[in-house]
Design a protein around this motif. Sequence first.
Motif, PDB file in Angstrom:
ATOM      1  N   TYR A  30      54.663 -29.293  99.997  1.00 26.45           N
ATOM      2  CA  TYR A  30      55.245 -28.418 101.015  1.00 26.45           C
ATOM      3  C   TYR A  30      55.446 -27.010 100.460  1.00 26.45           C
ATOM      4  O   TYR A  30      55.199 -26.023 101.145  1.00 26.45           O
ATOM      5  N   LEU A  35      55.882 -23.993 103.092  1.00 23.42           N
ATOM      6  CA  LEU A  35      56.814 -24.553 104.063  1.00 23.42           C
ATOM      7  C   LEU A  35      58.256 -24.479 103.566  1.00 23.42           C
ATOM      8  O   LEU A  35      59.180 -24.378 104.377  1.00 23.42           O
ATOM      9  N   ARG A  55      64.899 -27.707 106.513  1.00 21.57           N
ATOM     10  CA  ARG A  55      63.490 -27.327 106.638  1.00 21.57           C
ATOM     11  C   ARG A  55      62.573 -28.526 106.397  1.00 21.57           C
ATOM     12  O   ARG A  55      61.600 -28.719 107.114  1.00 21.57           O
ATOM     13  N   VAL A  59      59.972 -30.107 109.037  1.00 22.00           N
ATOM     14  CA  VAL A  59      58.553 -30.319 108.724  1.00 22.00           C
ATOM     15  C   VAL A  59      58.158 -31.761 109.001  1.00 22.00           C
ATOM     16  O   VAL A  59      57.144 -32.040 109.658  1.00 22.00           O
ATOM     17  N   ARG A  60      58.967 -32.681 108.531  1.00 21.82           N
ATOM     18  CA  ARG A  60      58.634 -34.104 108.695  1.00 21.82           C
ATOM     19  C   ARG A  60      58.649 -34.517 110.173  1.00 21.82           C
ATOM     20  O   ARG A  60      57.796 -35.278 110.621  1.00 21.82           O
ATOM     21  N   GLN A  63      55.501 -33.088 111.735  1.00 25.96           N
ATOM     22  CA  GLN A  63      54.334 -33.855 111.294  1.00 25.96           C
ATOM     23  C   GLN A  63      54.230 -35.182 112.039  1.00 25.96           C
ATOM     24  O   GLN A  63      53.133 -35.604 112.391  1.00 25.96           O
ATOM     25  N   LEU A  69      50.150 -28.639 109.630  1.00 26.35           N
ATOM     26  CA  LEU A  69      51.012 -27.904 108.701  1.00 26.35           C
ATOM     27  C   LEU A  69      50.905 -26.391 108.879  1.00 26.35           C
ATOM     28  O   LEU A  69      51.906 -25.691 108.741  1.00 26.35           O
ATOM     29  N   ILE A  72      53.171 -25.476 111.622  1.00 30.85           N
ATOM     30  CA  ILE A  72      54.564 -25.612 111.179  1.00 30.85           C
ATOM     31  C   ILE A  72      54.944 -24.418 110.310  1.00 30.85           C
ATOM     32  O   ILE A  72      56.019 -23.839 110.455  1.00 30.85           O
ATOM     33  N   ARG A  73      54.048 -24.028 109.415  1.00 31.68           N
ATOM     34  CA  ARG A  73      54.318 -22.881 108.531  1.00 31.68           C
ATOM     35  C   ARG A  73      54.541 -21.622 109.358  1.00 31.68           C
ATOM     36  O   ARG A  73      55.457 -20.849 109.107  1.00 31.68           O
TER      37      ARG A  73
END
Length: 157
Positions: A30, A35, A55, A59-60, A63, A69, A72-73
């Motif tokens: 990550y 991330l 954070r 993210v999880r 996902q 990703l 998400i970033r």
Amino acid sequence: MPQIPQTLHELTVGQLSARSGAAVSALHFYESKGLITSSRTSGNQRRYTRDALRRVAFVRAAQRVGIPLATIRQALAELPEERTPNREDWARLSEAWRSELDERIKQLGRLRDHLTDCIGCGCLSLETCVLSNPDDVSGERITGSRLMPERKAADDS
């Protein structure tokens, strides 16, 4: 689950892993993808601020619903540094992802519906197979198997 004292403002990678449920290797990944961020001690050990917990959870969760990703970033980049994503952030970002997820659901539904046809015939015919050749796109360009390279005019001489 180990408790982190409220006075502790930085977490080791092990503490972040234990609290978030993410493997240390996942946290390193990550971080390599931008991330989450860390600082380094004089001994070159990673330290994460407490907002990294939220954070990582963010993210999880993203996902799990299939958000790439890179997307998400981008979403996390919209937040101020060291600010924990909150409910409003999640609501705003998840609403933006809704249409993308709806389209994926439609595509998966079509795949599911046509998969039985392929199992039934087993041929993966390029003329009729909606999985190998949706809407006969290949038939408009070339004939024969699309796995075969197209011949150039020079090859025919």
